[in-house]
Design an enzyme around this catalytic site. Structure first.
Site, PDB file in Angstrom:
ATOM      1  N   ASP A 187      -0.702 -52.879 -21.250  1.00 41.81           N
ATOM      2  CA  ASP A 187       0.155 -51.700 -21.153  1.00 41.81           C
ATOM      3  C   ASP A 187       1.260 -51.971 -20.137  1.00 41.81           C
ATOM      4  O   ASP A 187       1.075 -51.827 -18.937  1.00 41.81           O
ATOM      5  CB  ASP A 187      -0.660 -50.472 -20.737  1.00 41.81           C
ATOM      6  CG  ASP A 187       0.175 -49.188 -20.791  1.00 41.81           C
ATOM      7  OD1 ASP A 187       1.421 -49.279 -20.778  1.00 41.81           O
ATOM      8  OD2 ASP A 187      -0.431 -48.107 -20.845  1.00 41.81           O
ATOM      9  N   HIS A 192       4.178 -47.596 -14.412  1.00 41.78           N
ATOM     10  CA  HIS A 192       3.043 -47.968 -13.573  1.00 41.78           C
ATOM     11  C   HIS A 192       3.352 -49.094 -12.594  1.00 41.78           C
ATOM     12  O   HIS A 192       2.453 -49.563 -11.892  1.00 41.78           O
ATOM     13  CB  HIS A 192       1.871 -48.357 -14.466  1.00 41.78           C
ATOM     14  CG  HIS A 192       1.555 -47.314 -15.498  1.00 41.78           C
ATOM     15  ND1 HIS A 192       1.058 -46.072 -15.178  1.00 41.78           N
ATOM     16  CD2 HIS A 192       1.717 -47.324 -16.852  1.00 41.78           C
ATOM     17  CE1 HIS A 192       0.905 -45.371 -16.290  1.00 41.78           C
ATOM     18  NE2 HIS A 192       1.297 -46.099 -17.313  1.00 41.78           N
ATOM     19  N   ILE A 207       2.545 -44.480 -10.950  1.00 41.55           N
ATOM     20  CA  ILE A 207       1.236 -43.862 -11.093  1.00 41.55           C
ATOM     21  C   ILE A 207       0.257 -44.838 -11.761  1.00 41.55           C
ATOM     22  O   ILE A 207       0.660 -45.799 -12.415  1.00 41.55           O
ATOM     23  CB  ILE A 207       1.306 -42.558 -11.912  1.00 41.55           C
ATOM     24  CG1 ILE A 207       1.748 -42.850 -13.358  1.00 41.55           C
ATOM     25  CG2 ILE A 207       2.255 -41.571 -11.237  1.00 41.55           C
ATOM     26  CD1 ILE A 207       1.721 -41.615 -14.263  1.00 41.55           C
ATOM     27  N   GLY A 210      -3.470 -43.684 -16.990  1.00 44.70           N
ATOM     28  CA  GLY A 210      -4.547 -42.752 -17.296  1.00 44.70           C
ATOM     29  C   GLY A 210      -5.757 -43.468 -17.873  1.00 44.70           C
ATOM     30  O   GLY A 210      -6.910 -43.116 -17.582  1.00 44.70           O
TER      31      GLY A 210
END
Length: 284
Positions: A187, A192, A207, A210
């Site tokens: 990903d 991120h 961040i 998830g």
């Protein structure tokens, strides 16, 4: 219009052949915080090839985990990645995932929901190998600013409060470099890693994925309430209720129920800000 629900739902399935081996599995496990303490026999099941088993959430990254990002390029969908958040994830396991494997995945847009201020696109991926079905994965992708097109609002996955104290609570520290390690499993969303991109998306710093929190919570459940046996998990679903930042602590609360574990995860340092909600691990 950026989202044409009729066109997206009518698009042909996208078929991809994927492979993985122990290195991919080990990298994923390290990316969700496995291996601490490094010599703990329970952790060696996640990190040492001679003892390896596969956490079911590995399905989200098998074959570089690009089904979700590929789905956002489907006909009828043209969106800005800065407006995209992973809203929820469900994996149904048809049998345990092998340490080394080859499978054919088919991916399609299974649903498009209108939340007025946003759209939710459900991207379904099914994996089949020579022995039959392996897993079915549904990613619910939340796209800000793309609602209001007159579509169905969709079902609610909200669960009632358990009404009692959790049976177990565990804390899992998140390393400062955890997002950088996790993204090596496929990903590559700059949200991120790139502070400038994160700022454009409305965050003061990058961040955590998830799906990294998703894997961390499942590992906590397997290790704490399922006797460390990954093969007992049959289905795992969550709603991403908020963001988690590298360097924080993920607190995972668990409630035993018949044939399943209810789960809640929060970020400790920000007043237990919600991270995962409406989360259930079904098991044998």
């Amino acid at each position: 219009m950026p989202i044409d629900a009729v066109k997206a739902l009518a698009a042909e399935e996208r078929t991809t052949d994927i492979t993985w081996d122990h290195k991919d599995v080990q990298l994923y496990h390290l990316g969700i915080g496995a291996g601490i303490p490094a010599t703990d026999p329970a952790e060696l099941r996640y990190t040492l090839e001679s003892r390896l088993h596969v956490l079911p959430s590995f399905a989200t990254v098998a074959g570089a985990g690009m089904a979700m990002m590929g789905g956002l390029a489907a006909p009828g969908i043209d969106v800005d990645l800065a407006h995209v958040l992973h809203g929820g994830q469900t994996i149904e396991l048809h049998r345990p995932i092998p340490v080394k494997g080859a499978a054919r995945t088919t991916a399609r847009v299974a649903a498009v929901y209108d939340k007025v201020k946003a759209a939710v696109v459900v991207l379904r991926t099914e994996a089949v190998d020579a022995d039959g079905p392996l897993w079915t994965s549904d990613a619910q992708v939340f796209i800000r600013g793309e609602g209001g097109f007159g579509g169905e609002r969709g079902p609610s996955g909200r669960l009632p409060d358990p009404g009692r104290a959790p049976d177990r609570t565990v804390d899992r520290p998140i390393r400062e470099d955890q997002a950088l390690l996790y993204r090596l499993s496929g990903d590559w969303n700059p949200l991120h890693a790139d502070p400038a991109f994160a700022a454009r998306a409305g965050f003061d710093r990058p961040i955590l994925h998830g799906l990294c929190s998703y894997g961390m919570a499942l590992k906590a459940v397997v290790d704490t309430l399922l006797d460390g046996d990954v093969s007992r998990v049959t289905r795992y679903t969550t709603r991403f209720a908020g963001v988690v930042f590298p360097g924080e602590t993920l607190r995972v609360r668990m409630w035993r129920e018949h044939g399943r574990v209810r789960v809640e995860a929060v970020a400790v340092e920000r007043g237990e800000a919600p991270a995962l909600a409406d989360t259930v691990v079904d098991h044998t």
